[in-house]
Every structure is written in structure tokens, then in C-alpha cells.
Motif scaffolding. Structure first.
Motif, short mmCIF file in Angstrom:
data_model
loop_
_atom_site.label_atom_id
_atom_site.label_comp_id
_atom_site.label_asym_id
_atom_site.label_seq_id
_atom_site.Cartn_x
_atom_site.Cartn_y
_atom_site.Cartn_z
N ARG A 1 3.31 68.45 28.22
CA ARG A 1 4.70 68.93 28.33
C ARG A 1 4.74 70.38 28.79
N ASP B 1 10.23 62.32 34.86
CA ASP B 1 9.12 61.83 34.04
C ASP B 1 9.43 60.61 33.19
N ARG B 2 10.62 60.54 32.60
CA ARG B 2 10.91 59.38 31.75
C ARG B 2 12.19 58.70 32.19
N GLU C 1 5.33 69.07 22.85
CA GLU C 1 4.56 68.08 22.13
C GLU C 1 3.09 68.45 22.29
N ASP D 1 -3.10 61.06 30.08
CA ASP D 1 -2.56 62.34 30.54
C ASP D 1 -3.50 63.06 31.51
N ARG E 1 3.51 51.92 28.56
CA ARG E 1 2.05 51.98 28.40
C ARG E 1 1.58 50.83 27.51
O1 AHR Z 1 6.52 61.32 29.31
C1 AHR Z 1 5.23 61.67 29.54
C2 AHR Z 1 4.53 61.84 28.25
O2 AHR Z 1 5.21 62.74 27.48
C3 AHR Z 1 3.12 62.36 28.36
O3 AHR Z 1 2.19 61.42 28.67
C4 AHR Z 1 2.95 62.84 26.99
O4 AHR Z 1 1.86 63.66 26.82
C5 AHR Z 1 4.26 63.51 26.78
O5 AHR Z 1 4.55 63.49 25.50
#
Ligand code: AHR
Length: 619
Positions: free
Chosen positions: A343, A415-416, A339, A553, A473
Motif C-alpha cells: 500500500r 487496484d480494487r 496495511e 505482492d 485470489r
Molecule cells: O489490493 C491489493 C492488495 O491490497 C495487495 O495485494 C495487498 O498487499 C494490499 O493490502
């Protein structure tokens, strides 16, 4: 006369030097290594949980000859705890571990102490982020696990559940109740009633239940917020002859009258462990004192549901010494396709760490949910040891994660997050606190621009829909926005976390407009913000001046733009957690019990941020 003064001066200097050497020597252990003094501000030295914590801190510290612990006991008096912290600070401790009796009321004192020494907050988190590291449980999750344990025991029967909570004012009890009630709400056949033991003691629980007497006749299950409340309840229901009642509680310590002992004696049917974090606190304290990289901001400890059937297995886990790790560990990462800056930095950090740890890493990108699910299925087919998942969106993961579980392959979320009905479908999460990132962005907006007669108009550029950074966010930003008057988000186009998306979002908003009417752009990431800058320039506007821009970021490209003034604030979301991820994987493979969540440490960049913080950028 002069000679006399010079002589006096030299004598004085010698005295100061000798005093300094003596002070250092008193801090030098017999082996000459510097001895760190760690101040421990305990909430009380009464509750069984806190006695276990103090023991764990002492036994872990005893493994390191260069550590000395100094304890204080606030006896659950927050004013005393404030004084304890100030006294420890004045005594010159190198680091402080604070286990608050009242986290909210202690926030300011911890914030002030944090200006002088590193602070580890244990168990109950203070408001905000003014501390070095928080280690503690997720009490809502514990409540949910207890709820699942009761429903597991109750199966489909019509049952009546009595919840014995600690003090009604305790945030811990409020969270445990919220999680428990959430699970109970899933089951129509359960009737729940709650009572409060304000002093939180075993005897308090016993007395309260004895006073309820015959009202307990139709109770099937008791959920007690701690094992010692549970033991008090057991004594009462036994005395009243209500042997039909089954008990579920929390803590699960291996001590006399501790949860594991009560399970073995048939007093409890299940207990949810709530580790103290004492061991981790000492280990991280040394990392902090040795200025090691990668110390996280929050470590949320793991809780196990232990029943009579799984007691033996859990005792084995506790007794386990780390196993030698069969190298190389085969790890497969379902990553998100490029992205932008964040990333690619994340991929690099993970790939480099895999090399450093001797881990064999296979990483495959995907740009949609179906694609990512197919990638994960191929990893199951190839029988990897570990699957790391960076889920492009939150929902849609239940089935394939259940397949991973059935295949016996643990999943680490990187991360997610995912949205699943059973939290046990993934093992651990490592990443940033996206909600706090959103809060920080709006706090900056409030500090940077005040409403005049007209409200401040904000254009929010969102990231990928249904992705956890987007949802959280937004949540954090709106949480602060809702407290402010005369700030309004007038549009929230989606930019999909890439440069073009940000560019088109602004261009699209400006289309057909005579006059530009936005004061602030809030972008969910840097790449979109930089796209917005390009679009604004093409509209003849000065980004950073005519329109303020805050993004998230902390990529070096964005920080350069910040220095040039086209961006005004960048909230950090660190992608560089490769080493922590690989360390966690290595620890897991050696049989260690890992935290549930590891939250990375992050800062906020503005034009006033100190130069050295820009310099340390690695992405
Ligand atoms: O999941 C984190 C996010 O994923 C970052 O902030 C973003 O830049 C990326 O797309």
C-alpha cells in the motif's frame, strides 16, 4: 599459403559486414531511423469487423515513418494461421500482432512465437498469459449492455425477443449470449429465444429468418450479435412485413451498412460499439519496441451504447481531436489506510506520478467502508475533476457512486473493484488480475510439493473479507485446486492484509496443537506471510523448509525473505501503476475514449528467478 588464407578471411569478413550494413540500411527509413517490421496475422479479411481492423492498423501505422506492416490472412483456417505465424517469425519481424480465428487452438503457437518476439493479441484472448499484451473487448459486458438497451426500449411491456447468435462454437458469441441472458433474466416480462447463424454472415441471417417466416409474427425485438447479422435480419423481417420488430446489435462502425449508418437509416434502434483496438495496438507496439515502462498486460476496450438519440453525440466523440487540458487537473483519491509494503508503494507511485504529470492530487486514507464513503462524499462536495477510488471492500458502493455520477465526476477504480448493478457507475479500472495471481500461487504449490499417501494440507491466510483481491485470489487458487487430487485447504483464517494479522492467523491455528500438520501456507499478501514466518519461528519451525510458503505482492522485504529461503514463492501484484493512472486521467480530460480496464503486467518470483528481475524492484 597462410597469406592466401588471411586474405580470403578478410574478403569474407568484408562481405559479411557489407551484408549486415545493407540489411540494416534496408531497415533504415529515409530519415535513417530503424524501421520496425510488424507482422499482422489476421483471422480473415472477409468480415466487415476485420476489414475495419486492417484499415485502422494501416492508418495508424501510416502516422509513423519507421513502421512497416506485413499482413497474412488465415481465411478462418486455424492451421493456416499457425503456419502464417511461423512464416512471419521466420521472416524476422520485430513484433507480431495476432488476431486469432480460434484463440484456444492458437495458444501453443502464440506461446512459442512469444519466446522470440513481442506478441500483441487482439480481440480474442489465448489461454494463459504467454503474450506481451492483449487488447480486446469484454464480450460478456457487451452482451449485458445490449440486454440493458433492449429492456430500456421495452420498458415494462410483455415482449418476445429473438437473439441471432453467430456460430454456436464461437466463444465471442457464447460470452455475448451469457451477458445478454443475464440481463434478460432480470426482467420477468421477457421471453427469449436464440437462433444460430453458423457462418456469421449477413446473408446467412437473412436466409435463416426468411425460413422462420410466420414464426416471427409475435417477435418484438431482435438482438443480433453483429451489425451485419442485424442487417441480414432487417432485410428478412422487412420482406416478411414484420415492421413492428425493433433491432439491437453490436459493432457500431462509421462505414456504409455499419452500425452508425444503420442507426441513421432507422434500421437499428441501438448498437453497442465494439472497437477493433487497431489504433491502440500500433501505439502500444511502438511503446513495446522502444522498451517503454508501464506497458500493461491487458487493455479491455470500452463499449458505448449508441441509440438514434445519442448518435450525434457519439459521432462527435469519434470526431473529437484531443482537447487542451486545463491544468492542474484536480484529482482526489480515496485510498486505503496503511496495511504494509504494497500500500505505501502504491501511494508513493501515485503521488510521484501526479507530480510528474502536474496533477493536483488530494489523497485521504480510510480503514472502513463508512469512512471511505464519507471521504468520497467530501470529494463530491469539493467538486474535484476526478475521483480515484481504491475500495476497501466490494459491496456498499451503489449509492455514493450514483451521487458521483449525478455530480458529473467520473470515478476511476484503482487496484480494487466494486460490485454494482450498473457498470457505468465507474469509468475505468486499473490494477492487477487477482484471479490469475491466485491461479499462479496454486500452480506453484503443485510444482513444489506432490502428495504422498497423505494429501497436501494447506493453510490459507485470507485478506480483508469482501475485498476484491481476497475474493478473486481465492477464486483463482481454488480453480486450480479443484483440478488437483490430494491437495486440501484445511483452514482459511483472515489476516486483514497486515503483518499482525498473518502472525495471529498462524499462531491461532497452531494453538493447542501437539504437532504442526500444515505442509503449505498460502498467504493473500506478503505482509501476512512475513507475520506467519515470525509465528512459525516462535513455534520452533523452519519457515520455507518445514512449511512451504507462497504469497502475493512482490515487496522487496518479501523478496529478501525469498532469497533467505523463509518464503518459497512470491506472485507479483504490482503497485507501481501511478504513471498509467495519471496518463489515463490526462487522456480522459483531453476527451480521449479510454479502455474499460487496464490490467498490469506481473511475474512470479521463486529462488530460480533470474537475478536481474530482482534488481529492478522499486518497492
Ligand atoms: O489490493 C491489493 C492488495 O491490497 C495487495 O495485494 C495487498 O498487499 C494490499 O493490502
Amino acid at each position: 599459403m597462410n597469406r592466401l588464407f588471411i586474405l580470403l578471411g578478410m574478403v569474407l569478413l568484408c562481405i559479411v559486414l557489407i551484408a549486415a550494413v545493407l540489411a540494416v540500411q534496408s531497415r533504415s527509413s529515409s530519415m535513417g531511423a530503424y524501421t520496425y517490421v510488424i507482422g499482422i496475422s489476421q483471422a480473415n479479411q472477409r468480415d466487415p469487423w476485420r476489414l475495419v481492423l486492417s484499415k485502422e492498423l494501416q492508418s495508424e501505422a501510416a502516422k509513423h515513418s519507421n513502421i512497416r506492416l506485413v499482413f497474412t490472412d488465415a481465411a478462418d483456417d486455424v492451421e493456416k494461421q499457425k503456419a502464417d505465424i511461423k512464416r512471419l517469425l521466420a521472416s524476422g519481424v520485430d513484433l507480431m500482432i495476432v488476431s486469432p480465428c480460434n484463440a484456444v487452438a492458437l495458444t501453443q503457437t502464440v506461446r512459442e512465437a512469444y519466446r522470440s518476439v513481442p506478441i500483441i493479441v487482439l480481440d480474442r484472448v489465448v489461454d494463459g498469459y504467454d503474450y506481451t499484451l492483449f487488447i480486446g473487448p469484454d464480450n460478456r459486458l457487451i452482451g449485458r449492455q445490449a440486454g440493458k438497451a433492449v429492456l430500456e426500449l421495452a420498458k415494462t411491456e410483455e415482449v418476445k425477443v429473438l437473439e441471432i447468435s453467430g456460430s454456436s462454437a464461437s466463444l465471442v458469441s457464447q460470452d455475448r449470449h451469457a451477458g445478454f441472458a443475464e440481463e434478460m433474466a432480470q426482467a420477468s416480462q421477457v421471453e427469449l429465444c436464440t437462433v444460430y447463424v453458423e457462418d456469421g454472415t449477413r446473408d446467412g441471417a437473412e436466409d435463416l429468418l426468411l425460413s422462420l417466416g410466420p414464426e416471427l409474427a409475435d417477435i418484438d425485438y431482435i438482438f443480433a450479435h453483429t451489425d451485419y447479422l442485424g442487417l441480414g435480419a432487417f432485410k428478412a423481417v422487412t420482406a416478411l412485413g414484420f415492421d413492428q420488430i425493433k433491432l439491437v446489435s453490436i459493432d457500431g462502425f462509421q462505414i456504409p451498412d455499419g452500425g452508425l449508418d444503420l442507426l441513421a437509416r432507422g434500421v437499428l434502434s441501438a448498437t453497442i460499439t465494439c472497437p477493433t483496438g487497431g489504433k491502440e495496438a500500433i501505439q502500444y507496439a511502438l511503446d513495446i519496441l522502444h522498451k517503454k515502462q508501464g506497458v500493461p498486460k491487458q487493455v479491455i476496450l470500452r463499449n458505448h451504447t449508441v441509440t438514434r438519440e445519442s448518435l450525434g453525440q457519439y459521432r462527435q466523440l469519434l470526431a473529437n481531436d484531443p482537447l487542451p487540458v486545463q491544468q492542474p487537473i484536480r484529482v482526489a483519491h480515496a485510498q486505503i489506510a496503511d496495511e504494509g509494503g504494497w500500500r505505501s508503494a502504491n501511494k508513493e507511485s501515485i503521488a510521484q506520478a501526479a507530480k510528474d504529470f502536474g496533477v493536483s492530487l488530494t489523497s485521504i486514507d480510510a480503514s472502513s467502508l463508512p469512512e471511505q464513503i464519507a471521504v468520497v462524499r467530501s470529494f463530491i462536495a469539493d467538486a474535484f475533476d476526478i475521483i480515484v477510488l481504491s475500495p476497501i471492500v466490494e459491496s456498499g458502493w451503489e449509492t455514493v457512486l450514483r451521487e458521483c455520477k449525478e455530480a458529473g465526476i467520473p470515478v476511476f477504480l484503482s487496484d480494487r473493484k466494486v460490485e454494482v448493478s450498473d457498470d457505468q457507475l465507474y469509468y475505468s479500472f486499473i490494477g492487477g488480475d487477482f484471479i490469475e495471481e491466485g491461479r499462479r500461487a496454486m500452480r506453484w504449490v503443485v510444482s513444489a510439493i506432490q502428495p504422498t499417501l497423505k494429501p497436501v494440507r494447506i493453510l490459507e491466510i485470507q485478506g480483508t473479507a469482501d475485498a476484491s483481491p481476497t475474493k478473486e485470489r481465492k477464486q483463482g487458487f481454488y480453480e486450480v485446486l479443484s483440478l488437483m487430487k490430494s491437495y486440501e485447504v484445511v483452514a482459511s483464517p483472515n489476516g486483514d492484509y497486515n503483518f499482525t494479522g498473518g502472525y495471529e492467523a498462524v499462531q491461532g491455528y497452531g494453538q493447542g496443537k501437539e504437532v504442526w500438520d500444515i505442509d503449505v501456507i498460502y498467504s493473500h499478501n506478503d505482509d501476512m506471510a512475513l507475520g506467519a514466518v515470525k509465528a512459525l519461528k516462535e513455534m520452533g519451525l523452519n519457515p520455507g523448509l518445514d512449511v512451504l510458503i507462497v504469497s502475493i505482492d512482490g515487496t522487496s522485504t518479501a523478496l529478501k525473505a525469498l532469497k533467505q529461503g523463509t518464503l518459497n514463492c512470491v506472485v507479483e501484484c504490482s503497485p507501481l501503476f501511478g504513471p498509467q493512472l495519471m496518463k489515463a486521467i490526462e487522456d480522459y480530460m483531453s476527451g480521449k475514449d479510454l479502455p474499460r480496464r487496464i490490467i498490469t503486467d506481473e511475474i512470479v518470483f521463486t529462488k530460480d528467478t533470474q537475478e536481474h528481475l530482482f534488481k529492478r524492484r522499486q518497492y
